[in-house]
Design an enzyme around this catalytic site. Structure first.
Site: not given
Length: 232
Positions: A141-143, A158
């Site tokens: 997951a990017c965040f 983030k």
């Protein structure tokens, strides 16, 4: 000064606040199309039609589906992690070949763009700073995975990340901000402030009319194909 030697990033910049909420495949096809035809840098801010998540070029679809099983999925042409687009602020920077930013190292272009974004968010009293990469987790997951030069908020959460791709046409930078705007007017103000900090206030807001048939053709050729989405 983090901008030493650069001044402003772009001498000319066009801002396009895309009025059409698009499906995942169409949204990605528009960016690819813009990268081929752009003569000057374009900042595109856009919305999603429906419940979409995106994953980076090297991402694993199963990881996105496991975390957000209710989403439709599209694979980006750029890198980066899994992003839930139901409540983010999404933008792309299309930078044609010949622009200095298209020729420098990825980590440097990434940092310079995020420095400008940080200044734009500061005008909304959103406190952010650049990650030094020490908080990287490796999660899909990017965040949940702050990498070097991502934007972090209070407590190290983030708030902004992106993916990039370089081609013979130039540089595509696709970004997401987890601090959403309440309405269209607030989104437009953020876009304008971001454009100002990228270009030293020299930017032109314009309306672009893309051929719907060309957008559909590109979406069907790549981003809407199961073989593209499920390739990893």
């Amino acid at each position: 000064n983090q901008f030493t030697g650069w001044g402003v990033i772009f001498e000319h910049l066009q801002l396009w606040i895309d009025p059409i909420a698009r499906s995942g495949p169409d949204a990605m096809a528009v960016d690819e199309y813009l990268l081929e035809i752009a003569k000057v840098p374009i900042l595109r801010v856009y919305k999603w039609q429906g419940q979409w998540g995106s994953l980076g070029y090297f991402g694993k679809l199963a990881e996105g589906q496991a975390q957000f099983p209710e989403l439709n999925w599209v694979r980006r042409w750029t890198g980066g992690g899994v992003v839930d687009h139901r409540n983010d602020w999404t933008y792309s920077l299309v930078i044609p070949q010949g622009e200095p930013l298209a020729a420098i190292r990825g980590i440097t272009s990434y940092r310079l763009i995020h420095e400008s974004l940080a200044k734009a968010l500061a005008t909304e009293e959103i406190e952010v700073h650049l990650s030094d990469g020490d908080q990287e987790t490796g999660r899909a997951a990017c965040f949940e995975n702050p990498v070097d030069s991502d934007l972090l908020g209070i407590g190290g959460v983030k708030l902004a990340g992106a993916g990039q791709r370089r081609t013979r046409s130039g540089l595509l930078h696709q970004g997401s901000v987890a601090a959403p705007c309440c309405d269209a007017a607030a989104s437009s103000r953020r876009a304008e402030m971001f454009a100002q900090f990228l270009s030293g206030e020299i930017f032109h807001e314009f309306e672009m009319e893309l051929e719907p048939a060309e957008v559909s053709r590109r979406a069907l050729a790549r981003y809407a194909r199961d073989t593209w989405t499920t390739r990893r």
